[in-house]
Motif scaffolding. Structure first.
Motif, PDB file in Angstrom:
ATOM      1  N   ASP A 129      22.738  71.690  32.000  1.00  0.00           N
ATOM      2  CA  ASP A 129      22.098  70.789  31.037  1.00  0.00           C
ATOM      3  C   ASP A 129      22.784  70.801  29.676  1.00  0.00           C
ATOM      4  O   ASP A 129      22.770  69.797  28.951  1.00  0.00           O
ATOM      5  N   HIS A 130      23.365  71.962  29.332  1.00  0.00           N
ATOM      6  CA  HIS A 130      24.007  72.118  28.018  1.00  0.00           C
ATOM      7  C   HIS A 130      25.401  72.731  28.223  1.00  0.00           C
ATOM      8  O   HIS A 130      25.589  73.932  28.012  1.00  0.00           O
ATOM      9  N   PRO A 131      26.369  71.934  28.614  1.00  0.00           N
ATOM     10  CA  PRO A 131      27.712  72.457  28.911  1.00  0.00           C
ATOM     11  C   PRO A 131      28.340  73.218  27.749  1.00  0.00           C
ATOM     12  O   PRO A 131      29.166  74.118  27.974  1.00  0.00           O
ATOM     13  N   ASP A 132      27.942  72.885  26.524  1.00  0.00           N
ATOM     14  CA  ASP A 132      28.508  73.576  25.370  1.00  0.00           C
ATOM     15  C   ASP A 132      28.067  75.035  25.300  1.00  0.00           C
ATOM     16  O   ASP A 132      28.678  75.834  24.591  1.00  0.00           O
ATOM     17  N   GLU A 133      27.003  75.391  26.058  1.00  0.00           N
ATOM     18  CA  GLU A 133      26.524  76.767  26.078  1.00  0.00           C
ATOM     19  C   GLU A 133      27.108  77.568  27.240  1.00  0.00           C
ATOM     20  O   GLU A 133      26.868  78.773  27.348  1.00  0.00           O
ATOM     21  N   ALA A 134      27.851  76.912  28.097  1.00  0.00           N
ATOM     22  CA  ALA A 134      28.411  77.593  29.275  1.00  0.00           C
ATOM     23  C   ALA A 134      29.467  78.609  28.853  1.00  0.00           C
ATOM     24  O   ALA A 134      30.158  78.421  27.851  1.00  0.00           O
ATOM     25  N   PRO A 135      29.607  79.683  29.623  1.00  0.00           N
ATOM     26  CA  PRO A 135      30.610  80.707  29.273  1.00  0.00           C
ATOM     27  C   PRO A 135      32.022  80.169  29.401  1.00  0.00           C
ATOM     28  O   PRO A 135      32.312  79.348  30.279  1.00  0.00           O
ATOM     29  N   THR A 136      32.876  80.622  28.524  1.00  0.00           N
ATOM     30  CA  THR A 136      34.275  80.184  28.544  1.00  0.00           C
ATOM     31  C   THR A 136      35.205  81.252  29.119  1.00  0.00           C
ATOM     32  O   THR A 136      36.387  80.998  29.335  1.00  0.00           O
ATOM     33  N   THR A 137      34.681  82.451  29.325  1.00  0.00           N
ATOM     34  CA  THR A 137      35.448  83.518  29.964  1.00  0.00           C
ATOM     35  C   THR A 137      34.637  84.076  31.127  1.00  0.00           C
ATOM     36  O   THR A 137      33.400  83.974  31.145  1.00  0.00           O
ATOM     37  N   LYS A 138      35.305  84.672  32.083  1.00  0.00           N
ATOM     38  CA  LYS A 138      34.640  85.190  33.276  1.00  0.00           C
ATOM     39  C   LYS A 138      34.772  86.712  33.337  1.00  0.00           C
ATOM     40  O   LYS A 138      35.883  87.239  33.373  1.00  0.00           O
ATOM     41  N   PRO A 139      33.642  87.413  33.351  1.00  0.00           N
ATOM     42  CA  PRO A 139      33.702  88.868  33.535  1.00  0.00           C
ATOM     43  C   PRO A 139      34.279  89.199  34.908  1.00  0.00           C
ATOM     44  O   PRO A 139      34.214  88.388  35.841  1.00  0.00           O
ATOM     45  N   ASP A 140      34.823  90.382  35.016  1.00  0.00           N
ATOM     46  CA  ASP A 140      35.320  90.874  36.300  1.00  0.00           C
ATOM     47  C   ASP A 140      34.117  91.300  37.130  1.00  0.00           C
ATOM     48  O   ASP A 140      33.422  92.272  36.793  1.00  0.00           O
ATOM     49  N   LEU A 141      33.835  90.581  38.210  1.00  0.00           N
ATOM     50  CA  LEU A 141      32.644  90.851  39.013  1.00  0.00           C
ATOM     51  C   LEU A 141      32.679  92.242  39.635  1.00  0.00           C
ATOM     52  O   LEU A 141      31.632  92.872  39.820  1.00  0.00           O
ATOM     53  N   THR A 142      33.872  92.750  39.928  1.00  0.00           N
ATOM     54  CA  THR A 142      33.985  94.103  40.477  1.00  0.00           C
ATOM     55  C   THR A 142      33.497  95.140  39.469  1.00  0.00           C
ATOM     56  O   THR A 142      32.754  96.076  39.821  1.00  0.00           O
TER      57      THR A 142
END
Length: 206
Positions: A129-142
């Protein structure tokens, strides 16, 4: 009409009572708890014996933000049956080593897993709903899962340590008090509060 659970009834009672009593002494702070009342200072009430259980459940829920960020924009689904089964098998094995009931611990962790997914789904919807709030980096899931595993082990140990308390008639009010305290201490928003309530129904033995 939705049936009110013992935990929700106890939470409403504890919240309202604390607000009235502490408000009368001038110790209340206006912090909403599920829209029911105001929250007192955390040190105004003695910590519930189930506080460590709820605190760890909330800490585990906080990792859902990182999991959601890691999965956002990828083909990794929120539901991961294989991973979930691995978690359930591991906590059951740990419970058995501690002399706790593996089936009970497995049931409790099904709720933890579903609560975690409440946060992930809520964040996905928010970011859609609010793309501007989406994360821009991805944590390492491991790395995130290593953190989850640490919290999970601590929660299994704490559940084993509080087994006697969780089997008494005071469990529901103590659990509600702990949820109230953890909500205030961690400044949980509506999404994480809803998820925390989802994580707790099987803590007490009805």
């Amino acid at each position: 009409m939705r049936t009110t659970t013992p935990l929700r009834r106890a939470l409403i009672t504890v919240t309202a009572t604390a607000a009235v009593v502490l408000g009368a002494t001038g110790s209340a702070v206006a912090v909403p708890v599920s829209g029911t009342a105001t929250a007192p200072h955390a040190d105004a009430l003695s910590l519930s014996p189930l506080h460590p259980v709820v605190e760890l459940a909330a800490e585990r829920l906080a990792t859902a933000d990182l999991v959601a960020a890691a999965k956002w924009g990828t083909d990794s689904p929120i539901d991961d049956p294989a991973r979930e089964q691995q978690v359930l098998d591991n906590v059951a094995a740990q419970a058995q080593q501690l002399g706790a009931d593996p089936d009970e611990i497995r049931t409790i962790f099904r709720d933890q897993i579903e609560a975690n997914k409440v946060v992930q789904r809520g964040l996905f919807q928010r970011w859609t709903d609010h793309p501007d709030e989406a994360p821009t980096t991805k944590p390492d899931l491991t790395v995130v899962r290593q953190q989850i595993n640490r919290i999970t082990s601590a929660l299994v140990q704490t559940l084993a340590d509080t087994s006697a308390t969780r089997g008494t008639f005071t469990c529901h009010p103590e659990l509600a008090l702990a949820a109230f305290q953890v909500h205030y201490e961690n400044h949980l928003d509506a999404l994480h509060t809803r998820a925390l309530h989802r994580a707790l129904p099987s803590i007490c033995r009805d």
